[in-house]
Design an enzyme around this catalytic site. Structure first.
Site, PDB file in Angstrom:
ATOM      1  N   GLY A   1       0.832  -1.196   0.000  1.00  0.00           N
ATOM      2  CA  GLY A   1       0.000   0.000   0.000  1.00  0.00           C
ATOM      3  C   GLY A   1       0.866   1.245   0.000  1.00  0.00           C
ATOM      4  O   GLY A   1       2.102   1.163  -0.033  1.00  0.00           O
ATOM      5  N   PRO A   2       0.249   2.424   0.033  1.00  0.00           N
ATOM      6  CA  PRO A   2       1.012   3.671  -0.042  1.00  0.00           C
ATOM      7  C   PRO A   2       1.917   3.855   1.165  1.00  0.00           C
ATOM      8  O   PRO A   2       1.708   3.240   2.214  1.00  0.00           O
ATOM      9  CB  PRO A   2      -0.084   4.749  -0.094  1.00  0.00           C
ATOM     10  CG  PRO A   2      -1.294   4.099   0.496  1.00  0.00           C
ATOM     11  CD  PRO A   2      -1.204   2.653   0.129  1.00  0.00           C
ATOM     12  N   PRO A   3       2.941   4.698   1.052  1.00  0.00           N
ATOM     13  CA  PRO A   3       3.848   4.937   2.184  1.00  0.00           C
ATOM     14  C   PRO A   3       3.108   5.549   3.370  1.00  0.00           C
ATOM     15  O   PRO A   3       2.119   6.266   3.205  1.00  0.00           O
ATOM     16  CB  PRO A   3       4.883   5.920   1.611  1.00  0.00           C
ATOM     17  CG  PRO A   3       4.772   5.792   0.127  1.00  0.00           C
ATOM     18  CD  PRO A   3       3.344   5.442  -0.156  1.00  0.00           C
TER      19      PRO A   3
ATOM     20  N   GLY B   1       1.659   2.428   8.014  1.00  0.00           N
ATOM     21  CA  GLY B   1       1.911   1.668   9.242  1.00  0.00           C
ATOM     22  C   GLY B   1       2.251   0.212   9.035  1.00  0.00           C
ATOM     23  O   GLY B   1       1.987  -0.614   9.909  1.00  0.00           O
ATOM     24  N   LYS B   2       2.859  -0.116   7.904  1.00  0.00           N
ATOM     25  CA  LYS B   2       3.194  -1.518   7.643  1.00  0.00           C
ATOM     26  C   LYS B   2       4.258  -2.031   8.616  1.00  0.00           C
ATOM     27  O   LYS B   2       4.136  -3.124   9.168  1.00  0.00           O
ATOM     28  CB  LYS B   2       3.655  -1.663   6.191  1.00  0.00           C
ATOM     29  CG  LYS B   2       2.545  -1.354   5.171  1.00  0.00           C
ATOM     30  CD  LYS B   2       3.006  -1.538   3.752  1.00  0.00           C
ATOM     31  CE  LYS B   2       3.830  -0.372   3.253  1.00  0.00           C
ATOM     32  NZ  LYS B   2       3.054   0.865   3.099  1.00  0.00           N
TER      33      LYS B   2
ATOM     34  N   GLU C   1     -21.360  22.891  -3.057  1.00  0.00           N
ATOM     35  CA  GLU C   1     -21.461  21.579  -2.402  1.00  0.00           C
ATOM     36  C   GLU C   1     -22.751  21.457  -1.601  1.00  0.00           C
ATOM     37  O   GLU C   1     -23.331  20.368  -1.507  1.00  0.00           O
ATOM     38  CB  GLU C   1     -20.244  21.344  -1.506  1.00  0.00           C
ATOM     39  CG  GLU C   1     -18.901  21.383  -2.225  1.00  0.00           C
ATOM     40  CD  GLU C   1     -18.834  20.428  -3.400  1.00  0.00           C
ATOM     41  OE1 GLU C   1     -19.515  19.373  -3.368  1.00  0.00           O
ATOM     42  OE2 GLU C   1     -18.096  20.729  -4.372  1.00  0.00           O
TER      43      GLU C   1
END
Length: 562
Positions: free
Chosen positions: A155-157, A160-161, A372
Site C-alpha cells: 500500500g502507499p507509504p 503503518g506496515k 457543495e
C-alpha cells in the site's frame, strides 16, 4: 578444510571431553552427535527463566517480575548484558525493559503500539493476531513451525506496515529483526558477494533467535526493490539472479526454523511471484489509509493523556485519506506548538496541524460551500445517501460531496435522480450565487455520461437497442446526433428539476453553507439534520420532472464524489 568427523574422533580417542554448543544440531559433526553421552536441549528464553537468573545473580528475585512482553526482541546475549555485578534486581529488570524497547521500538524512540490497540488494518490485523497466537503455540510445542504464515503488506507509504510487524513481535514476545533491500547496499560496498553476505547475516540472526526463543519475526522493507526476475534483461539478470535465488532459498529455510517473515512494499505487482508462494510470504494484505474508526484509534494512541474526553469528530472529518504516519506527525507537531506556548494542547492545535487554515479568499470559499451545499441538500431531498460533504480542496476540486450509490440495478428513475443531484451544485451557483461558472464542468461530464448510458448501454431510453458497452456510451454521442439530442433534452429537463429543488430549499441550502464554512467537513447525518430543520418553503414534488419508473434494470454504480 579438516573433516569435522575426524576431528571429533581424535578428541574422543584421546580421552578429552568434547562439548558442543550450537543453536542447530545440524551444525555439529555427525560422529559427535552419534557418540554423545548426553544431549541437553536448552528451552527457549522465557520470563520465568529470566526471573530465576536475576534471582541467582542478585541473590533475590525482583519484586516486579519480568513478564513475556518485557522480553520482546531480546535474545540471550541481550539479557546477559543487562545483569551487572552488584546490581539490584530492579536495576536488572529496568535494563532488560529498556533493551526490549530499543530492539523493537520505533526509529524515533517511541514505544511500540500494542497489537490489540492498533486500528485501521482490517484483515491484516486479524492475521497478525492469529500469527501471535500461533507463535505461542509453536513455542509450547503444540504445532510445528511450518504452520506459521508469512505475509506481504502493500500500500502507499506511511500507512503503518512496519508498525504492524513490530507490534506482532511485541505481542508474541520474540526477537524482531528488521532489514531492507536498501540496507543491503548501504551496509556493504555493493558488490554481489557483499550483498549476499548482508542477506545471510539477516537470516542467520533470525535463525539463531528462533532457535533460542522458539520463534522470531523478521521484517523486510522495500521488498519491491528486489527485482522481478521476469522483468530483468540479460545484463541485469547476470547480477541479480544469484541474489534473488539466495533470498528464495534462505527465506524458505527461515520458515522451517520458526521465523514469521513480514515484508512491506508500495507496489505488489513488482514483487517476484516466487516470493508469493506458500513457504515464503503466504498472504498479502492491502494497507490503505485508515477509515474514520481507524483514524480515531491512531489519534488516541498518539495523543496519550492529551485531549482525553475531547470530541475529535472535527479532526476525523478533515483527516479523511490521511495515513497513520501523517496523523502521528500532526499530533507531535500540535504537542510541540503547545509546549512552546507553555500550555496544554487543545483541539484547535491539532486541527491547525491536520488542516492548516484555508488560504483561499472568503468569497471563493463561500462559492465552494454553496456549490457543495446544493449537491448535498438536493441529494438528501431525493433520498440519496450522503456520506460526507466538504469544502477541503483536493486533487482537481475545491470541495466534494460523496454520495453512496450501491443499487446493483438502477432503473431510469433512479439514474435521473442521481443526475439531478449532480446538477444541483450548478443550480445553486446560478440561483443563490454569483452565477454559473466552469467549476461545474465535471458534474456535467458525469451527468452526460450517466444519461448516455441510459440511451446507449442500458436499454432504458426510447429504444431497446444496446449499442455500446457502458464505458463507451459517452463517446457514442459524438457519432450519433439523434442520441446526443435526446441526452441534451434530458439534461435540460433535469437541470430544471434541480433548480426547482434548490429554490424550494433555499433556506436549508444557505444554512448548510454557513455550517460548512465553520466546520469545513460534515457527515451525511449532519446534513440530514439541517434538511429536517428547514422544510421546503413551497411544495415541490421531487420527481415531477423525472420520468416514471421503468421496468428494465442496469449495472451498479459505486461511491463517488461530486
Amino acid at each position: 578444510m579438516p573433516d569435522p568427523d575426524i576431528e571429533a574422533a581424535e578428541q574422543i580417542a584421546e580421552g578429552r571431553p568434547a562439548v558442543a554448543i550450537t543453536p542447530d544440531s545440524a551444525w555439529i559433526a555427525p560422529l559427535l552427535l552419534a557418540a554423545a553421552d548426553e544431549r541437553i536441549d536448552v528451552p527457549p528464553l522465557d520470563a520465568s527463566l529470566v526471573n530465576r537468573a536475576i534471582g541467582m545473580w542478585c541473590g533475590r528475585r525482583p519484586r516486579r517480575a519480568i513478564v513475556p512482553e518485557d522480553l520482546a526482541g531480546l535474545d540471550l546475549h541481550d539479557v546477559a548484558a543487562a545483569l551487572r555485578p552488584g546490581a539490584a534486581p530492579a536495576g536488572c529488570v529496568a535494563r532488560i525493559r529498556r533493551a526490549s524497547h530499543a530492539r523493537v521500538g520505533l526509529p524515533d524512540g517511541e514505544a511500540v503500539t500494542p497489537l490489540d490497540r492498533l486500528t485501521g488494518y482490517g484483515e491484516a490485523h486479524v492475521w497478525a493476531t492469529r500469527a501471535a497466537a500461533d507463535i505461542a503455540r509453536v513455542r509450547r510445542g503444540e504445532i510445528k513451525a511450518e504452520a506459521l504464515e508469512g505475509a506481504i503488506l502493500y500500500g502507499p507509504p506511511g500507512t503503518g506496515k512496519s508498525t504492524l510487524a513490530r507490534s506482532l513481535a511485541q505481542a508474541a514476545g520474540v526477537v524482531f529483526v528488521e532489514t531492507s533491500v536498501g540496507q543491503w547496499f548501504a551496509n556493504s560496498p555493493g558488490f554481489l558477494d557483499s550483498v549476499i553476505k548482508q542477506i545471510s547475516a539477516f537470516c542467520d540472526r533470525l535463525e539463531i533467535a528462533a532457535r533460542q526463543q522458539g520463534c522470531a519475526v523478521g521484517f523486510v522493507d522495500e521488498l519491491d526493490a528486489l527485482p522481478n526476475r521476469s522483468r530483468l534483461d540479460d545484463r541485469a539478470a547476470s547480477w541479480w539472479l544469484p541474489a534473488i535465488t539466495f533470498c528464495l532459498l534462505r527465506f524458505e529455510q527461515l520458515r522451517k526454523a520458526g521465523v514469521v517473515l513480514v515484508a512491506a512494499t508500495n507496489d505488489l505487482s513488482r514483487v517476484d511471484t516466487a516470493l508469493l508462494r506458500p513457504g515464503r510470504f503466504d498472504r498479502s494484505f492491502l494497507i490503505g489509509p485508515p477509515d474514520e474508526a481507524g483514524r480515531l484509534g491512531i489519534l488516541r494512541v498518539h495523543l496519550g493523556a492529551d485531549l482525553v474526553g475531547v470530541d475529535l469528530t472535527p479532526a476525523l472529518r478533515i483527516s479523511r485519506g490521511m495515513t497513520g504516519a501523517v496523523l502521528a506527525g500532526s499530533v507531535r507537531a500540535a504537542r510541540r506548538q503547545a509546549q512552546m506556548a507553555g500550555r496544554a494542547m487543545t483541539r484547535d492545535d491539532l486541527l491547525a496541524e491536520i488542516a492548516p487554515a484555508d488560504s483561499r479568499p472568503a468569497a471563493q470559499l463561500r462559492a465552494v460551500a454553496l456549490h457543495e451545499s446544493g449537491h448535498a441538500l438536493v441529494a438528501i431531498r431525493l433520498g440519496l445517501p450522503v456520506v460526507q460533504v466538504s469544502i477541503e480542496a483536493g486533487d482537481g476540486h475545491g470541495g466534494s460531496t460523496i454520495v453512496a450509490i450501491r443499487d446493483p440495478s438502477p432503473d431510469r428513475n433512479a439514474i435521473e435522480r442521481q443526475v439531478v443531484g449532480l446538477l444541483a451544485g450548478r443550480a445553486a451557483d446560478g440561483i443563490l450565487g454569483e452565477g454559473i461558472d466552469a467549476g461545474a464542468a465535471s458534474d456535467l461530464r458525469d451527468a452526460t455520461r450517466r444519461l448516455a448510458e441510459v440511451h446507449g448501454a442500458f436499454g432504458l431510453g426510447e429504444t431497446l437497442s444496446v449499442v455500446v458497452g457502458q464505458q463507451d456510451a459517452a463517446r457514442l454521442l459524438r457519432e450519433n446526433p439523434a442520441m446526443a439530442a435526446r441526452v441534451e433534452a434530458d439534461l435540460s429537463r433535469l437541470q430544471l428539476a434541480a433548480q426547482d429543488l434548490v429554490r424550494a430549499n433555499r433556506v436549508a441550502v444557505l444554512a448548510l453553507v454557513e455550517a460548512l464554512l465553520t466546520r469545513r467537513v460534515m457527515t451525511g447525518e449532519e446534513v440530514a439534520e439541517i434538511a429536517a430543520a428547514h422544510k421546503p418553503r413551497i411544495r415541490v414534488r421531487a420527481d415531477h420532472r423525472i420520468r416514471p419508473k421503468a421496468h428494465v434494470s442496469s449495472a451498479p454504480d459505486s461511491d463517488r464524489p461530486h
